[in-house]
Write a protein that holds these residues in place. Structure first.
Motif, PDB file in Angstrom:
ATOM      1  N   THR A   7       0.850  -1.191   0.000  1.00 55.99           N
ATOM      2  CA  THR A   7       0.000   0.000   0.000  1.00 55.99           C
ATOM      3  C   THR A   7       0.885   1.239   0.000  1.00 55.99           C
ATOM      4  N   ASP A   8       0.257   2.395  -0.189  1.00 53.86           N
ATOM      5  CA  ASP A   8       1.028   3.623  -0.331  1.00 53.86           C
ATOM      6  C   ASP A   8       1.702   4.076   0.957  1.00 53.86           C
ATOM      7  N   ASP A   9       1.328   3.482   2.080  1.00 52.08           N
ATOM      8  CA  ASP A   9       1.933   3.900   3.341  1.00 52.08           C
ATOM      9  C   ASP A   9       2.873   2.846   3.926  1.00 52.08           C
ATOM     10  N   CYS A  10       3.254   1.854   3.131  1.00 54.27           N
ATOM     11  CA  CYS A  10       4.134   0.810   3.659  1.00 54.27           C
ATOM     12  C   CYS A  10       5.590   1.274   3.614  1.00 54.27           C
ATOM     13  N   VAL A  11       6.464   0.443   4.163  1.00 47.28           N
ATOM     14  CA  VAL A  11       7.878   0.793   4.257  1.00 47.28           C
ATOM     15  C   VAL A  11       8.497   0.973   2.881  1.00 47.28           C
TER      16      VAL A  11
ATOM     17  N   ARG B 197      10.324   4.234   1.195  1.00 44.95           N
ATOM     18  CA  ARG B 197      11.687   4.150   0.689  1.00 44.95           C
ATOM     19  C   ARG B 197      11.776   4.739  -0.730  1.00 44.95           C
ATOM     20  N   ASN B 198      10.681   4.720  -1.450  1.00 41.67           N
ATOM     21  CA  ASN B 198      10.625   5.281  -2.799  1.00 41.67           C
ATOM     22  C   ASN B 198      10.182   6.741  -2.811  1.00 41.67           C
ATOM     23  N   GLY B 199      10.225   7.396  -1.674  1.00 43.25           N
ATOM     24  CA  GLY B 199       9.847   8.800  -1.620  1.00 43.25           C
ATOM     25  C   GLY B 199       8.369   9.014  -1.372  1.00 43.25           C
ATOM     26  N   GLY B 200       7.658   7.993  -0.909  1.00 45.52           N
ATOM     27  CA  GLY B 200       6.244   8.134  -0.590  1.00 45.52           C
ATOM     28  C   GLY B 200       5.295   7.698  -1.676  1.00 45.52           C
ATOM     29  N   GLU B 201       5.789   7.226  -2.800  1.00 43.67           N
ATOM     30  CA  GLU B 201       4.922   6.759  -3.883  1.00 43.67           C
ATOM     31  C   GLU B 201       5.637   5.677  -4.680  1.00 43.67           C
ATOM     32  N   PHE B 202       4.861   4.735  -5.189  1.00 45.77           N
ATOM     33  CA  PHE B 202       5.439   3.668  -5.991  1.00 45.77           C
ATOM     34  C   PHE B 202       5.708   4.160  -7.409  1.00 45.77           C
ATOM     35  N   ALA B 203       6.639   3.510  -8.051  1.00 39.51           N
ATOM     36  CA  ALA B 203       7.051   3.929  -9.389  1.00 39.51           C
ATOM     37  C   ALA B 203       6.185   3.317 -10.483  1.00 39.51           C
TER      38      ALA B 203
END
Length: 672
Positions: free
Chosen positions: A464-468, A472-478
């Motif tokens: 999910t968007d709030d996981c570790v 680590r990716n700056g708060g959002e998935f790529a």
């Protein structure tokens, strides 16, 4: 050197049937840049006189590159708009002032609803509007008009571009299409997030949203000119997934109609002129044989695309007839059903055709239809639609379609999910078979001992968007849910063996290996190259660039022996171009987190390599390099993952920007 071929005034153009010897167009060499000569006819809006054009015009002079926001014809963003009141007595002025003040309040408040009544815009941020102007439509305190002026009626022809000009326009189109695809993917992802929290319930189309954003910012190409013939920067075989993308690049200006034409009301001689058509099988009387096309005019259909009335010689139908009379060629785009597309359909540009005959006939449904016979101009590249059909047959039975040329049916020796073909029908070279296939990069052992490999996410069903890992990716998935790259980053952290999320997690994209069928092939132009048998959509993962990682000391020794090394720090930052929304959002900031230190290692591909090592070098590539980490978190040793920068049609060669190439051939030694 370029040359200018002015599009002649149709009032002065002789009839080809009666004066064939004088119908040819003169060619005049240009001194600096390929010029396009305007056709003398009234403009829609005030423009600079011809004498005030620059001596050495830049390419932006001919095609709008979208670097500056478009406000309106003849408008100046710095101008201040004042409301005028009629002259009269002080009491009358007070009444009129109050009247205009209230009218202005309502005009600004309901301007959104009144879009269909006119070109309404609010330039003053302090206009005291009852409904505030959305921030996303404001650029430098200027609200770009939602409704654009009509397209230009100036017909021009661009020809004889030099190599530098071809590269420029190709790169311009590539960047425009890349922005469109990135906006489309990103907007759909943002909409999905809002839908999950219940902010919206209605689905919208990402292709329409991306096109609207770019149009509001003046980023559509070829709006200031109507180009007859080939569009600079668009090659035969280029593939598009959406109709709106054709409008964005100026290949076809109609979002729904199959015939794009200049109306007679805007033409110098009062006659409409057709510039392009789309053949998508919507009319039952069409007959498509490739080079020969019997095209049915438009009109007379119901909402189910059934012919229910007679067609009329008007609009696009009349424009095709007039184009035939004057011998003007039209661009042909074919809409083809394609299983690998997100829409189930693709649009392919197949080149220029001339209309040789037209007649009125009774169609299969018993209604009168206009038919046009088009013949493809000679000397053009192979049709993109023919290549699509050939690739489809090739995927089903490659040895039947091409019985000669295959040296190996799986170069990877089953190390990849999908076999990698090796093809050469030019000479006897079979060099790729001498190397051990390496599906993934081999790192030194100390690379796994740094970077805190023991930490990972605890997600069970998926990240999910709030996981570790998201943090680590700056708060959002790529990546989005469909596996497309949202925005390029300095480095992407994927979930690894230290994470609890399942293999279906969207943050485990590149580690899954190949998703398309590739072949390493021999080319007369580029030596060994790589192409796909499938359509690769923009933003999709392709493969890893694999090799054996060497330290600086090891690389120095290998260089002394003349071995081929790949230096990751030399790859250009093409990742920053994917998802660069600076032309759309004034507050856009280039992703800088997670940051990565300068890379100080080399990759040896002299004995072990994978298919990516055969990709050729190009200064205008269709593939980018994105650094990714998943099996360790050592920022000094990222993996080199390759993503598509544009929609890559089947059998089109894949290319990379290696940064530093061989000074003699313009390519790295490995590509030779």
């Amino acid at each position: 050197m370029g040359s200018l071929i002015p599009f002649q005034d149709l009032n002065l153009l002789p009839d080809p049937a009666t004066s064939p010897s004088t119908a040819a167009t003169a060619i005049t060499p240009a001194l600096i840049f390929p010029k396009i000569e305007p056709k003398l006819e009234p403009f829609d809006a005030p423009t600079l006189p011809l004498q005030s054009f620059p001596q050495n015009p830049s390419p932006n002079f001919f095609v709008n590159s979208g670097q500056l926001p478009f406000v309106g014809p003849g408008s100046n963003p710095n101008d201040t708009v004042f409301s005028q009141t009629p002259e009269g007595s002080p009491e009358e002025n007070n009444v009129y002032s109050e009247y205009y003040r209230i009218s202005e309040l309502f005009r600004t408040a309901f301007s959104k609803r009144m879009e269909n009544l006119g070109n309404i815009e609010v330039l003053d941020p302090d206009s005291r509007a009852i409904v505030p102007v959305p921030e996303e439509t404001r650029i430098s305190n200027v609200v770009v008009s939602r409704r654009r002026d009509q397209r230009s009626s100036e017909l021009v022809r661009v020809t004889d571009l030099t190599i530098d000009h071809v590269r420029y326009f190709r790169d311009l189109v590539r960047r425009t299409r890349m922005l469109y695809d990135a906006l489309r993917i990103f907007s759909m992802m943002e909409e999905e997030k809002r839908r999950e929290v219940g902010l919206i319930t209605r689905r919208s189309r990402g292709d329409l949203r991306a096109a609207k954003l770019m149009k509001d910012r003046g980023l559509w190409l070829n709006r200031d000119k109507r180009i007859v013939g080939s569009i600079p920067g668009i090659n035969i075989g280029d593939l598009f997934l959406f109709r709106m993308e054709l409008c964005v690049v100026g290949l076809h200006g109609q979002a729904q109609a199959g015939i794009d034409y200049l109306p007679g009301s805007r033409s110098s001689n009062g006659e409409p002129i057709a510039t392009s058509i789309i053949v998508s099988g919507g009319y039952e009387d069409d007959q498509d044989e490739g080079d020969v096309l019997i095209y049915t005019g438009h009109g007379g259909q119901d909402k189910f695309s059934r012919q229910c009335d007679h067609q009329k010689l008007e609009g696009g139908n009349l424009a095709l007839e007039r184009s035939m009379h004057y011998g003007i060629e039209v661009r042909v785009i074919r809409g083809i059903k394609y299983e690998g597309s997100v829409t189930g359909k693709v649009y392919v540009y197949d080149g220029l055709y001339k209309i040789h005959d037209s007649w009125f006939d009774v169609g299969k449904s018993g209604f009168g239809v206009y038919k046009y016979k088009l013949l493809r101009n000679e000397g053009q590249a192979e049709m993109g639609s023919a290549i699509l059909r050939f690739a489809e047959n090739l995927r089903v039975s490659p040895l039947t379609v091409r019985p000669v040329g295959y040296l190996c049916d799986d170069l990877s020796t089953k190390k990849e999910n999908i076999p990698v073909f090796l093809f050469n029908d030019i000479d006897g070279d079979n060099e790729p078979m001498y190397y051990e296939y390496l599906p993934r990069t081999v790192f030194p052992l100390h690379a796994y001992n740094l970077g805190g490999n023991g930490s990972g996410c605890d997600c069970v069903a998926g990240c999910t968007d709030d996981c570790v890992c998201a943090q680590r990716n700056g708060g959002e998935f790529a990546y989005d849910q469909n596996g497309f790259l949202l925005r390029g980053k300095p480095v992407i952290f994927e979930c690894g063996s230290f994470c609890r999320c399942p293999p279906t997690c969207r943050n485990r994209l590149t580690q899954k290996g190949l998703r398309n069928r590739f072949e390493v092939f021999r080319s007369r132009e580029t030596g060994w190259g790589v192409r796909s048998l499938d359509l690769i959509q923009a933003g999709a993962f392709i493969c890893e660039y694999a090799g054996v990682v060497l330290t600086r000391e090891q690389a120095a020794l290998f260089s002394m022996n003349g071995d081929t090394l790949i230096y990751p720090n030399r790859f250009t930052d093409r990742w920053a171009e994917w998802g660069d929304f600076s032309k759309v959002y004034s507050d856009y900031v280039r992703p800088m987190h997670p940051s990565i230190p300068p890379l100080d290692f080399a990759m040896d591909v002299s004995r072990m390599r994978n298919l990516a090592c055969y990709m050729s070098h190009s200064s205008c590539p269709n593939v980018l390099v994105q650094f990714v980490l998943y099996d360790h978190h050592n920022l000094l040793f990222p993996r080199l993952m390759l993503f598509a920068m544009e929609n890559i049609p089947p059998l089109r060669e894949l290319s990379l920007d290696y940064g530093v190439a061989d000074e003699w051939t313009g390519k790295l030694p490995i590509c030779n």
